[in-house]
Design a protein around this motif. Structure first.
Motif, PDB file in Angstrom:
ATOM      1  N   ASP A   1       0.777  -1.499   0.139  1.00 54.93           N
ATOM      2  CA  ASP A   1       0.259  -0.133   0.139  1.00 54.93           C
ATOM      3  C   ASP A   1       0.502   1.224  -0.040  1.00 54.93           C
ATOM      4  O   ASP A   1       0.626   1.953  -0.334  1.00 54.93           O
ATOM      5  CB  ASP A   1      -0.986   0.548   1.407  1.00 54.93           C
ATOM      6  CG  ASP A   1      -1.792  -0.912   1.247  1.00 54.93           C
ATOM      7  OD1 ASP A   1      -2.345  -1.987  -0.018  1.00 54.93           O
ATOM      8  OD2 ASP A   1      -2.729  -1.212   1.843  1.00 54.93           O
ATOM      9  N   LYS A   2       2.233   1.278   0.535  1.00 55.98           N
ATOM     10  CA  LYS A   2       2.803   2.246   0.218  1.00 55.98           C
ATOM     11  C   LYS A   2       3.445   1.824  -0.713  1.00 55.98           C
ATOM     12  O   LYS A   2       4.200   3.788  -1.361  1.00 55.98           O
ATOM     13  CB  LYS A   2       3.847   2.499   1.841  1.00 55.98           C
ATOM     14  CG  LYS A   2       3.537   2.299   2.874  1.00 55.98           C
ATOM     15  CD  LYS A   2       4.540   1.624   3.897  1.00 55.98           C
ATOM     16  CE  LYS A   2       3.658   2.156   5.331  1.00 55.98           C
ATOM     17  NZ  LYS A   2       3.915   1.290   6.160  1.00 55.98           N
ATOM     18  N   VAL A   3       4.009   1.341  -1.539  1.00 59.33           N
ATOM     19  CA  VAL A   3       4.657   1.348  -1.999  1.00 59.33           C
ATOM     20  C   VAL A   3       3.403   2.104  -3.523  1.00 59.33           C
ATOM     21  O   VAL A   3       3.957   3.095  -4.274  1.00 59.33           O
ATOM     22  CB  VAL A   3       5.442   0.058  -2.815  1.00 59.33           C
ATOM     23  CG1 VAL A   3       5.279   0.080  -4.229  1.00 59.33           C
ATOM     24  CG2 VAL A   3       6.840  -0.425  -2.005  1.00 59.33           C
ATOM     25  N   PHE A   4       2.826   1.239  -3.504  1.00 56.66           N
ATOM     26  CA  PHE A   4       1.419   1.549  -4.619  1.00 56.66           C
ATOM     27  C   PHE A   4       1.256   3.716  -4.983  1.00 56.66           C
ATOM     28  O   PHE A   4       1.642   3.352  -6.359  1.00 56.66           O
ATOM     29  CB  PHE A   4      -0.020   1.492  -4.632  1.00 56.66           C
ATOM     30  CG  PHE A   4      -1.354   1.513  -5.614  1.00 56.66           C
ATOM     31  CD1 PHE A   4      -1.046   0.717  -6.788  1.00 56.66           C
ATOM     32  CD2 PHE A   4      -1.561   2.705  -5.410  1.00 56.66           C
ATOM     33  CE1 PHE A   4      -1.918   1.211  -7.591  1.00 56.66           C
ATOM     34  CE2 PHE A   4      -3.009   3.274  -6.748  1.00 56.66           C
ATOM     35  CZ  PHE A   4      -2.493   2.518  -7.644  1.00 56.66           C
ATOM     36  N   PRO A   5       1.403   4.097  -4.641  1.00 57.31           N
ATOM     37  CA  PRO A   5       1.370   5.986  -4.905  1.00 57.31           C
ATOM     38  C   PRO A   5       2.522   6.323  -5.315  1.00 57.31           C
ATOM     39  O   PRO A   5       2.535   7.329  -5.593  1.00 57.31           O
ATOM     40  CB  PRO A   5       1.258   6.476  -3.875  1.00 57.31           C
ATOM     41  CG  PRO A   5       1.335   5.658  -2.459  1.00 57.31           C
ATOM     42  CD  PRO A   5       1.473   4.405  -3.213  1.00 57.31           C
ATOM     43  N   ASN A   6       3.637   5.405  -5.484  1.00 58.30           N
ATOM     44  CA  ASN A   6       4.667   5.727  -5.858  1.00 58.30           C
ATOM     45  C   ASN A   6       4.899   5.596  -7.296  1.00 58.30           C
ATOM     46  O   ASN A   6       5.552   5.670  -7.944  1.00 58.30           O
ATOM     47  CB  ASN A   6       6.107   6.077  -4.478  1.00 58.30           C
ATOM     48  CG  ASN A   6       5.955   5.803  -3.338  1.00 58.30           C
ATOM     49  OD1 ASN A   6       6.409   7.345  -3.776  1.00 58.30           O
ATOM     50  ND2 ASN A   6       5.707   5.582  -2.490  1.00 58.30           N
ATOM     51  N   LEU A   7       4.183   5.264  -8.038  1.00 55.39           N
ATOM     52  CA  LEU A   7       4.413   4.971  -9.096  1.00 55.39           C
ATOM     53  C   LEU A   7       2.844   5.089 -10.390  1.00 55.39           C
ATOM     54  O   LEU A   7       2.175   5.928  -9.994  1.00 55.39           O
ATOM     55  CB  LEU A   7       3.680   3.454  -9.050  1.00 55.39           C
ATOM     56  CG  LEU A   7       4.532   2.515  -7.761  1.00 55.39           C
ATOM     57  CD1 LEU A   7       3.791   0.986  -8.527  1.00 55.39           C
ATOM     58  CD2 LEU A   7       5.793   1.977  -8.217  1.00 55.39           C
ATOM     59  N   ALA A   8       4.022   5.612 -11.932  1.00 55.24           N
ATOM     60  CA  ALA A   8       2.454   5.582 -12.279  1.00 55.24           C
ATOM     61  C   ALA A   8       2.394   4.923 -13.458  1.00 55.24           C
ATOM     62  O   ALA A   8       3.201   3.816 -13.210  1.00 55.24           O
ATOM     63  CB  ALA A   8       3.415   6.668 -13.185  1.00 55.24           C
ATOM     64  N   TRP A   9       0.662   4.599 -13.625  1.00 55.64           N
ATOM     65  CA  TRP A   9       0.470   3.667 -14.699  1.00 55.64           C
ATOM     66  C   TRP A   9       0.010   3.846 -16.353  1.00 55.64           C
ATOM     67  O   TRP A   9      -1.015   5.101 -16.332  1.00 55.64           O
ATOM     68  CB  TRP A   9      -0.306   2.504 -13.873  1.00 55.64           C
ATOM     69  CG  TRP A   9       0.035   2.519 -12.642  1.00 55.64           C
ATOM     70  CD1 TRP A   9      -0.014   3.283 -11.642  1.00 55.64           C
ATOM     71  CD2 TRP A   9      -0.018   0.773 -12.263  1.00 55.64           C
ATOM     72  NE1 TRP A   9       0.179   1.977 -10.788  1.00 55.64           N
ATOM     73  CE2 TRP A   9       0.574   0.818 -11.596  1.00 55.64           C
ATOM     74  CE3 TRP A   9       0.043  -0.542 -13.073  1.00 55.64           C
ATOM     75  CZ2 TRP A   9       0.738  -0.514 -10.797  1.00 55.64           C
ATOM     76  CZ3 TRP A   9       0.399  -1.402 -12.595  1.00 55.64           C
ATOM     77  CH2 TRP A   9       0.539  -1.551 -11.084  1.00 55.64           C
TER      78      TRP A   9
END
Length: 188
Positions: free
Chosen positions: A57-65
């Motif tokens: 959950d902490k990694v996810f917002p640091n990614l662009a898709w």
């Protein structure tokens, strides 16, 4: 057999989030990289295994898709990756991994497909924020984030038309990816 794995190995961006991948399975996938070719035989790539729900959950917002899908901010809750392998270059060994990063990422994804999972290699991430979340020492440089999970989407390969290589989504949610004809790839 390899062709079948390659055809199943698409860039999946939506997953069945509650189907978790164990730390042991992720470690097995990393283990495949030991058998890959390595420039200078340096073997300088390492992996941060992220299987814990809270850390995911902490990694996810640091990614662009999916940059071509302008009206989509990435997978919704319930469709997010079940795990990540963060590919790291150990700069205390070498400063440049040559092409090892791509070779190893492909091996991991093929191994994931063989286990019934899928994934997406992500280069678009917030480097400093992600480094902080993962508490990485300075000598480890993030190369890629490999998102993994049980695919929740259908990916369709299409023949490329008029050189248009941009992927798209249909209203039914299927993800379409154009591929060049073999004749365009072979120079005689």
């Amino acid at each position: 057999m390899l062709k079948e794995l390659l055809l199943k190995n698409r860039s999946y961006r939506r997953f069945v989030q509650d189907v978790r991948i164990s730390r042991e399975e992720l470690t097995e996938l990393v283990g495949l990289t030991r058998y890959c070719a390595s420039g200078r035989n340096a073997q300088a790539l390492k992996y941060k295994v992220v299987a814990d729900v809270d850390l995911c959950d902490k990694v996810f917002p640091n990614l662009a898709w999916a940059g071509y899908l302008k009206d989509w901010d990435g997978p919704e809750e319930g469709e997010r990756p079940a795990a990540y392998l963060i590919q790291l270059l150990d700069t205390s060994i070498v400063e440049n991994c040559l092409c090892d990063d791509g070779i190893q990422a492909q091996a991991i994804l093929l191994g994931a497909v063989e286990k019934g999972y899928g994934g997406c290699i992500i280069k678009a991430f917030k480097n400093e924020s992600l480094r902080e979340v993962l508490q990485l020492p300075e000598h480890l440089k993030i190369m890629y984030v490999i998102a993994l999970g049980k695919p929740k989407e259908t990916v369709v390969l299409e023949e490329m038309k008029d050189g248009d290589y941009k992927y798209w989504r249909e209203t039914d949610g299927s993800h379409h990816v154009p591929k060049r004809a073999l004749e365009e790839l072979v120079i005689l």
